[in-house]
Design an enzyme around this catalytic site. Sequence first.
Site, PDB file in Angstrom:
ATOM      1  N   TYR A 179       0.822  -1.207   0.000  1.00  0.00           N
ATOM      2  CA  TYR A 179       0.000   0.000   0.000  1.00  0.00           C
ATOM      3  C   TYR A 179       0.863   1.267   0.000  1.00  0.00           C
ATOM      4  O   TYR A 179       1.902   1.315   0.640  1.00  0.00           O
ATOM      5  CB  TYR A 179      -0.914   0.014   1.226  1.00  0.00           C
ATOM      6  CG  TYR A 179      -1.917  -1.117   1.263  1.00  0.00           C
ATOM      7  CD1 TYR A 179      -2.242  -1.820   0.104  1.00  0.00           C
ATOM      8  CD2 TYR A 179      -2.531  -1.484   2.443  1.00  0.00           C
ATOM      9  CE1 TYR A 179      -3.159  -2.851   0.142  1.00  0.00           C
ATOM     10  CE2 TYR A 179      -3.449  -2.520   2.486  1.00  0.00           C
ATOM     11  CZ  TYR A 179      -3.758  -3.214   1.330  1.00  0.00           C
ATOM     12  OH  TYR A 179      -4.666  -4.226   1.370  1.00  0.00           O
ATOM     13  N   GLU A 230     -17.347  -1.686  22.824  1.00  0.00           N
ATOM     14  CA  GLU A 230     -18.447  -1.401  21.887  1.00  0.00           C
ATOM     15  C   GLU A 230     -19.080  -0.030  22.145  1.00  0.00           C
ATOM     16  O   GLU A 230     -19.695   0.543  21.234  1.00  0.00           O
ATOM     17  CB  GLU A 230     -19.508  -2.502  21.987  1.00  0.00           C
ATOM     18  CG  GLU A 230     -19.014  -3.839  21.443  1.00  0.00           C
ATOM     19  CD  GLU A 230     -20.030  -4.957  21.590  1.00  0.00           C
ATOM     20  OE1 GLU A 230     -20.808  -4.935  22.581  1.00  0.00           O
ATOM     21  OE2 GLU A 230     -20.048  -5.862  20.735  1.00  0.00           O
TER      22      GLU A 230
END
Length: 408
Positions: free
Chosen positions: A312, A389
């Site tokens: 990348y 979360e």
Amino acid sequence: MEPTELPALPDARLAGLRAEAEALQSATVELRREIHRNPEQGLRLPVTQAAVLKALDGLPLELTLGKSTSSVTAVLRGGKPGPAVLLRGDMDALPLGEESGEEFASEVDGTMHACGHDMHVAMLASAARLLCAHVDELAGTVVFMFQPGEEGHHGARHMIHEGVLDAAGERVQRAMALHIHANMPSGHVFTRPGPIMASADKFLVTVTGQGGHASAPHNAIDPVPAAAAMVGALQTMITRRVNVFEPAVLTVGRITAGTTDNIIPEVAELQGTIRTLSEKTRALVRAELPKVCEAIGTAHGCKVYADIEPGYPVTVNNASNASAFVGLAAEVLGADRATVMPDPVMGAEDFSYVLQRVPGTFAFVGACPPDTDPLVAAPNHSNRVRYDEAAMPAGVAMYAAFALDALR
Ligand SMILES: [Zn+2]
Ligand SMILES: [Zn+2]
């Protein structure tokens, strides 16, 4: 739209986005856990794709599925005319067995969502739902890019090739991606202008000598000392050839040679990674590495073949867009939760391919578990990593805020 403009939305509405994201949290968590239990690797993620389609079902979106990958592109057309912007969430998991102890741990042996991409999918799906409720306020189009194959599979390049940047019928003007981070405080957003993640190229150096008896090295050509000399010389090359103000990391991660104690092997191999923060430095290191290895090989009488596999490119944020994003995060989440990172990180990201073509921002969302020191929490890519979360509404709100701000 001027990228240097500070967000001018009324505070109440920006602060309201966070509450709207909180209201979607049970659906966000449910989707995240479903994907976490059923992780898939690479470019083909049929189960994950089906979960995304189910989550978007009934929303006023134009959906396109990938041909070469299991991508999902969703287009939301606002109530007023205007430019197009892109929001990206990657979808793939990693090749490792989960040992997090989570009740919703992976049910697939040897595959784990250890990089938080399950959370990216869930956050982006909830952001799509949130933005659909604001469709009348959107002056333009939002492209949601659900992308497979971030972990080394060039998934973004596949989606660009299949037209994701023009999915609105015109080129998107701005792009943004979020990435969950286990070692940053939960619910905080971090980004920086300019380079934020490194380029990552792999190399494989094959050193070929002539095998023989370990007791008579003068009758052989031993590739082991040649390879050993290269390991040190490559580090010296980094310090002598690269400007000290231009970061470069070269790591030999794997050395292989031989079978036992009394044999001189014929071949030795070095494998490693090159990380840089500019294409100029990247090109320099890629040019110097073969020279150093070949010259050392010649000194030892060995043949050397140095192969560099391009990975990348550098992930470069648009300076004004990233600065404005921090301001936006301060309004949405609170000033204490929006931070300009002092340094980039030397990991790599294929959102770099999008940011090569479209100005925009890549940002991290901290998700360190509660009661854990971010400095010692198991990191992304660890078999034990756990994420908070409760950080997800911040991500949902920031996806939505980026689109609403760009399309007001
Ligand atoms: Zn990763
Ligand atoms: Zn990742």
